[in-house]
Design a protein around this motif. Structure first.
Motif, mmCIF file in Angstrom:
data_model
loop_
_atom_site.group_PDB
_atom_site.id
_atom_site.type_symbol
_atom_site.label_atom_id
_atom_site.label_comp_id
_atom_site.label_asym_id
_atom_site.label_seq_id
_atom_site.Cartn_x
_atom_site.Cartn_y
_atom_site.Cartn_z
ATOM 1 N N HIS A 86 -4.111 -2.299 -6.967
ATOM 2 C CA HIS A 86 -4.992 -3.405 -6.582
ATOM 3 C C HIS A 86 -6.464 -3.009 -6.704
ATOM 4 C CE1 HIS A 86 -1.705 -5.758 -4.224
ATOM 5 N NE2 HIS A 86 -1.540 -5.789 -5.532
ATOM 6 N N GLN A 87 -6.772 -1.730 -6.479
ATOM 7 C CA GLN A 87 -8.153 -1.289 -6.702
ATOM 8 C C GLN A 87 -8.508 -1.388 -8.176
ATOM 9 O OE1 GLN A 87 -10.251 -0.620 -4.078
ATOM 10 N NE2 GLN A 87 -11.807 -0.841 -5.679
ATOM 11 N N ASN B 113 -7.592 -4.091 -0.188
ATOM 12 C CA ASN B 113 -8.639 -3.560 -1.058
ATOM 13 C C ASN B 113 -9.807 -4.531 -1.046
ATOM 14 O OD1 ASN B 113 -5.878 -2.736 -2.245
ATOM 15 N ND2 ASN B 113 -7.283 -1.280 -3.201
ATOM 16 N N LEU C 271 -1.924 0.226 -3.458
ATOM 17 C CA LEU C 271 -3.326 0.422 -3.106
ATOM 18 C C LEU C 271 -4.140 0.760 -4.354
ATOM 19 C CD1 LEU C 271 -5.208 0.482 -0.617
ATOM 20 C CD2 LEU C 271 -4.808 2.938 -0.541
#
Length: 173
Positions: A155-156, A21, A152
């Motif tokens: 972490h974004q 990310n 994903l």
């Protein structure tokens, strides 16, 4: 732009799961982002998926090379050791990374990760924040197959919260 340094055995493509990310934003600097990331006790204030952070051996609250710490994330109790730490300075990016693990070594539910961050100033008053993680073990295989990918997306959320917290701090000061 700079890249993440990977320890042997944790290179992307050779582990069960890998997520990457990145954000690039104007109006912030690596120096403004860094304290929010480097001082682990800040994480829960802008990233709801982190909790119960504590350090061993009277270390902390700032991460540092070889410092052991503990936190909870994605439903895992994570033991961790910081294995890279370099604050941003003199045109060099900030780098922080840790090896984290959950479960007993050799057990079916064992998860090992290398989670790395890079924070660098870019031309035009911009900052780049890159976070990447490789994971090994059966839980990593399960996470890689889950759609949408919780790592994903999580972490974004961490990146978005980090940037917003830095903006809030800049506007307050």
């Amino acid at each position: 732009m700079n890249h993440i340094y990977w320890p042997e055995g944790y290179e992307p493509g050779f582990t069960e799961n890998f997520v990457s990310n990145e954000v690039i934003v104007a109006g912030l600097s690596a120096a403004q982002i860094w304290p929010l990331l480097a001082i682990a006790s800040n994480w829960p204030s802008y990233y709801a998926n982190s909790a119960n952070i504590r350090f061993y051996d009277n270390a902390g609250p700032e991460l540092a090379n070889n410092v052991r710490f503990y936190f909870e994330t994605f439903g895992f109790p994570v033991e961790a050791r910081c294995n890279e730490y370099q604050a941003p300075a003199n045109g060099e990016p900030g780098r922080v990374a840790w090896h984290g693990w959950a479960g007993e070594e050799g057990a079916d539910d064992r998860l090992d990760v290398h989670h790395a961050w890079l924070v660098e100033d870019l031309p035009g008053g911009r900052v780049r924040v890159l976070t990447q993680e490789t994971q090994k073990g059966k839980p990593a295989t399960d996470l890689a197959r889950t759609k949408p990918n919780p790592m994903l997306n999580g972490h974004q959320d961490w990146l978005d919260g980090l940037v917003q917290a830095a903006r809030n701090a800049a506007n307050a000061g």
